[in-house]
Design an enzyme around this catalytic site. Structure first.
Site, PDB file in Angstrom:
ATOM      1  N   GLY A 148       4.561  -8.080  15.027  1.00  0.00           N
ATOM      2  CA  GLY A 148       4.606  -9.240  14.140  1.00  0.00           C
ATOM      3  C   GLY A 148       3.898  -8.991  12.822  1.00  0.00           C
ATOM      4  O   GLY A 148       4.120  -9.688  11.835  1.00  0.00           O
ATOM      5  N   ARG A 149       3.027  -8.004  12.820  1.00  0.00           N
ATOM      6  CA  ARG A 149       2.342  -7.673  11.564  1.00  0.00           C
ATOM      7  C   ARG A 149       2.054  -6.183  11.465  1.00  0.00           C
ATOM      8  O   ARG A 149       1.193  -5.759  10.706  1.00  0.00           O
ATOM      9  CB  ARG A 149       1.044  -8.458  11.446  1.00  0.00           C
TER      10      ARG A 149
ATOM     11  N   LYS B 281      -0.991  -1.922   9.741  1.00  0.00           N
ATOM     12  CA  LYS B 281      -1.237  -3.207  10.408  1.00  0.00           C
ATOM     13  C   LYS B 281      -1.714  -4.208   9.362  1.00  0.00           C
ATOM     14  O   LYS B 281      -2.680  -3.942   8.641  1.00  0.00           O
ATOM     15  CB  LYS B 281      -2.306  -3.024  11.499  1.00  0.00           C
TER      16      LYS B 281
ATOM     17  N   ASP C  99       1.635 -15.091   9.883  1.00  0.00           N
ATOM     18  CA  ASP C  99       1.923 -14.657   8.516  1.00  0.00           C
ATOM     19  C   ASP C  99       2.138 -13.155   8.328  1.00  0.00           C
ATOM     20  O   ASP C  99       2.408 -12.702   7.218  1.00  0.00           O
ATOM     21  CB  ASP C  99       0.805 -15.146   7.580  1.00  0.00           C
TER      22      ASP C  99
ATOM     23  N   ARG D 289      -2.800   3.219  10.914  1.00  0.00           N
ATOM     24  CA  ARG D 289      -3.269   3.801  12.166  1.00  0.00           C
ATOM     25  C   ARG D 289      -2.240   4.777  12.721  1.00  0.00           C
ATOM     26  O   ARG D 289      -1.054   4.716  12.365  1.00  0.00           O
ATOM     27  CB  ARG D 289      -3.631   2.696  13.172  1.00  0.00           C
TER      28      ARG D 289
ATOM     29  N   ARG E  97       4.538   0.306  24.059  1.00  0.00           N
ATOM     30  CA  ARG E  97       3.702  -0.443  25.008  1.00  0.00           C
ATOM     31  C   ARG E  97       4.457  -0.726  26.297  1.00  0.00           C
ATOM     32  O   ARG E  97       5.681  -0.597  26.324  1.00  0.00           O
ATOM     33  CB  ARG E  97       3.300  -1.789  24.357  1.00  0.00           C
TER      34      ARG E  97
ATOM     35  N   ASP F   3       1.461  -6.418  26.482  1.00  0.00           N
ATOM     36  CA  ASP F   3       1.894  -5.951  25.158  1.00  0.00           C
ATOM     37  C   ASP F   3       0.788  -5.161  24.468  1.00  0.00           C
ATOM     38  O   ASP F   3       1.026  -4.532  23.436  1.00  0.00           O
ATOM     39  CB  ASP F   3       2.323  -7.136  24.274  1.00  0.00           C
ATOM     40  N   ASN F   4      -0.406  -5.184  25.029  1.00  0.00           N
ATOM     41  CA  ASN F   4      -1.503  -4.397  24.465  1.00  0.00           C
ATOM     42  C   ASN F   4      -1.840  -3.191  25.338  1.00  0.00           C
ATOM     43  O   ASN F   4      -2.935  -2.642  25.254  1.00  0.00           O
ATOM     44  CB  ASN F   4      -2.747  -5.271  24.288  1.00  0.00           C
TER      45      ASN F   4
ATOM     46  N   ASP G 264      -4.700  -1.754  19.956  1.00  0.00           N
ATOM     47  CA  ASP G 264      -4.882  -3.126  19.474  1.00  0.00           C
ATOM     48  C   ASP G 264      -6.318  -3.615  19.654  1.00  0.00           C
ATOM     49  O   ASP G 264      -6.638  -4.365  20.587  1.00  0.00           O
ATOM     50  CB  ASP G 264      -3.908  -4.090  20.168  1.00  0.00           C
TER      51      ASP G 264
HETATM   52  P1  AMP Z   1      -2.330  -9.718  19.712  1.00  0.00           P
HETATM   53  O1  AMP Z   1      -2.930 -10.853  20.466  1.00  0.00           O
HETATM   54  O2  AMP Z   1      -3.061  -9.386  18.431  1.00  0.00           O
HETATM   55  O3  AMP Z   1      -2.108  -8.503  20.540  1.00  0.00           O
HETATM   56  O4  AMP Z   1      -0.911 -10.203  19.204  1.00  0.00           O
HETATM   57  C1  AMP Z   1       0.083 -10.734  20.029  1.00  0.00           C
HETATM   58  C2  AMP Z   1       1.360 -10.847  19.259  1.00  0.00           C
HETATM   59  O5  AMP Z   1       1.176 -11.659  18.109  1.00  0.00           O
HETATM   60  C3  AMP Z   1       1.923  -9.522  18.748  1.00  0.00           C
HETATM   61  O6  AMP Z   1       3.307  -9.608  18.829  1.00  0.00           O
HETATM   62  C4  AMP Z   1       1.467  -9.503  17.317  1.00  0.00           C
HETATM   63  O7  AMP Z   1       2.290  -8.707  16.509  1.00  0.00           O
HETATM   64  C5  AMP Z   1       1.539 -10.961  16.930  1.00  0.00           C
HETATM   65  N1  AMP Z   1       0.620 -11.317  15.848  1.00  0.00           N
HETATM   66  C6  AMP Z   1      -0.736 -11.376  15.885  1.00  0.00           C
HETATM   67  N2  AMP Z   1      -1.231 -11.743  14.698  1.00  0.00           N
HETATM   68  C7  AMP Z   1      -0.180 -11.918  13.865  1.00  0.00           C
HETATM   69  C8  AMP Z   1      -0.032 -12.293  12.497  1.00  0.00           C
HETATM   70  N3  AMP Z   1      -1.078 -12.591  11.734  1.00  0.00           N
HETATM   71  N4  AMP Z   1       1.224 -12.357  12.000  1.00  0.00           N
HETATM   72  C9  AMP Z   1       2.292 -12.076  12.768  1.00  0.00           C
HETATM   73  N5  AMP Z   1       2.223 -11.736  14.040  1.00  0.00           N
HETATM   74  C10 AMP Z   1       1.005 -11.644  14.598  1.00  0.00           C
HETATM   75 MG    MG Z   2      -1.259  -6.772  20.263  1.00  0.00          MG
END
Ligand code: AMP
Ligand code: MG
Length: 521
Positions: free
Chosen positions: A102-103, A122, A134, A192, A199, A269-270, A279
């Site tokens: 997502g980012r 990232k 965002d 990175r 994953r 997913d992590n 992550d």
């Molecule tokens: P995380 O909890 O950081 O592992 O993220 C879980 C999911 O949310 C993953 O698909 C990330 O890519 C997405 N995600 C986290 N933060 C953002 C962000 N600011 N914008 C878009 N996607 C995000």
């Molecule tokens: Mg993640």
């Protein structure tokens, strides 16, 4: 700037046919082509000399405008096609459907000295997988990822790496405490590196959508490039693959336990399919040796991802991966067998890791009890894990239990709590330990040398991260550089950095960012 580009993921696997960068469910694909967002006024905060060299660049390369532009997403490297990966995941025990990068945006893959590196930014803007967020990242979380992934590498923990940390020049709105008071923070981008960022969730999403052909393609791709040790064919190939992923996952978690690292969000997913720590979000380092501790305030209620539960979660996540791979195997029993072996293998590896922390090189039938009693005793009163184990190597087998205790006493937060029952526990434990040391073949000196290679002197204490962040937010990056250098030798005595070998200061006990972190990043 010359990179040996050799893309495979976006060449060998099916791409999303829709090129529009809109948020949606992406079907029949492993990724979507998407370009990073142009940033307002990027500036380089820190770059890793070692990782520049790893991908075939020099320190001089990093001084050019082109480097900054490429690694903040403002310029696309010729003949490359950036993309975001499609994955799903189980978050906090529940299937969350499509997640995806997502980012994060993968720029390309390079091969240098026979090593493949996927390069990922990232915090570089929206992708089809951004859902309601965002696509950006703030300096705070980027400093944490940049420094911690490098610290982990030098500690000997399998991990993704970091090449550069930059400011985007854009402001990002975040509600750190989730209390309805969002504030602007500095936007940042980390570049990175890892052989691959695939994953568990990349497999899960395809299985959930019954896209079995693509699932097979992804498994074949992963095995071909990253599991050369898997040479079998047919169903056995995927079973051997799962076995290897299991083993790598176990190794990674045993290392986490050794150094006192708590990932904080072990959602599927992590979980890297390569067994790398990936992550870096609301992770933390044990201060007090407390099995129930998690730094992640979002997980405060159930503490699913607490220190003492990481190995169980590793197994739980492997169950989900095994489920996803089922259609490639279509037999439950052999999958079950691989998972059933997990606990035995983990316990054996964990046991020898703990023996090594105590400097025990021969086996004794009572070692399990000795280790168990230590783990209990360490939790009777707040005790700094890193200092305790590091100082344990100063003990001589000839010491009395009082002398031995004196050598570790700075690890205790409140020394005056060590009386009565707690004192008896410690006396008993040291008496057993000293007696046990008498059986060992190594001299005190030899044992110390060995112990000092598994019990780090310097780890990325939670408050240290916060200090580096506070200074960075004011535009001062000296502490980032200091920590970056300090962590290159976490097992060595570094007298000029001795102040970082000390317990958490009182001010950091309940400070947000030190012991309490949210997922807001
Ligand atoms: P995380 O909890 O950081 O592992 O993220 C879980 C999911 O949310 C993953 O698909 C990330 O890519 C997405 N995600 C986290 N933060 C953002 C962000 N600011 N914008 C878009 N996607 C995000
Ligand atoms: Mg993640």
């Amino acid at each position: 700037m010359k990179l040996n580009i050799q893309d495979t993921f976006n060449n060998e696997l099916p791409a999303d046919k829709i090129l529009e960068n809109s948020r949606r469910q992406v079907l029949d694909a492993c990724f979507s082509f998407v370009e990073p967002k142009k940033t307002a006024n990027p500036t380089l905060v820190h770059v890793s000399k070692e990782m520049l060299e790893a991908i075939g660049l020099t320190e001089e390369d990093a001084t050019y405008k082109k480097f900054l532009n490429v690694f903040t997403g403002n310029k696309i490297i010729e003949n490359t096609h950036p993309y975001a990966m499609c994955y799903g995941g189980h978050q906090f025990g529940n299937w969350a459907g499509q997640l995806g990068d997502g980012r994060a945006i993968n720029l390309t893959e390079v091969v240098h000295k026979s090593q493949r590196w996927a390069i990922q930014l990232k915090g570089s803007g929206e992708t089809p997988y951004s859902r309601t967020a965002d696509g950006l990242a703030v300096l705070r979380s980027s400093v944490r990822e940049y420094l911690c992934s490098e610290a982990m590498f030098y500690l000997g923990v399998p991990t993704t790496r970091a090449l550069s940390l930059s400011l985007s020049g854009d402001e990002v709105l975040r509600d750190v405490l989730y209390d309805g008071n969002p504030a602007h923070e500095k936007g940042a981008i980390v570049s990175r590196l890892a052989p691959s960022f695939i994953r568990f969730g990349n497999f899960e999403i395809l299985a959930a959508r019954k896209q079995h052909l693509i699932l097979k393609q992804l498994a074949d791709y992963t095995i071909k490039h990253f599991y050369p040790e898997v040479t079998s064919e047919g169903k056995q190939k995927y079973l051997d693959f799962l076995t290897e992923v299991r083993n790598r996952t176990i190794d990674m978690i045993v290392h986490w336990q050794r150094v006192g690292f708590v990932h904080g969000v072990m959602n599927t997913d992590n979980m890297s399919i390569l067994g790398l720590t990936i992550d870096y979000g609301p992770y933390g380092w044990l201060e007090a040796y407390n099995f129930g501790w998690t730094p992640n305030t979002t997980d405060n209620q159930h503490k699913r991802y607490r220190y003492g539960n990481q190995s169980q979660i590793g197994l739980w996540n492997l169950f989900k991966l095994a489920n996803a791979l089922y259609t490639l195997i279509e037999e439950v029993a052999p999958l079950q067998e691989i998972l059933d072996e997990y606990s035995d293998i983990y316990n054996k590896k964990h046991h020898s890791m703990m023996q090594s922390k105590l400097g025990l090189v021969i086996n004794d039938e009572n070692d399990k009890e000795l280790i168990g009693r230590l783990e209990e005793t360490l939790q009777l009163t707040e005790t700094d894990m890193t200092i305790f184990f590091r100082n344990l190597s100063n003990i001589s087998s000839e010491d009395s239990s009082e002398t031995a205790f004196k050598k570790v006493e700075i690890a205790f937060y409140l020394l005056n709590e060590i009386e009565g029952d707690i004192k008896n526990h410690w006396e008993d434990w040291f008496t057993r330990y000293l007696k046990r040391l008498q059986q060992e073949p190594l001299s005190d000196q030899e044992r110390k040398q060995k112990m000092d290679l598994v019990n780090p002197k310097y780890v990325f204490r939670n408050y240290m991260a916060q200090l580096a962040i506070d200074e960075a937010n004011k535009g001062d990056y000296n502490l980032i550089d200091e920590f970056y250098n300090l962590f290159k030798n976490p097992y060595s005595e570094q007298p000029k950095y001795e102040k970082w070998f000390s317990k958490r200061p009182e001010w950091a006990r309940h400070k947000v960012g030190c012991s309490m972190l949210s997922c807001s990043s």
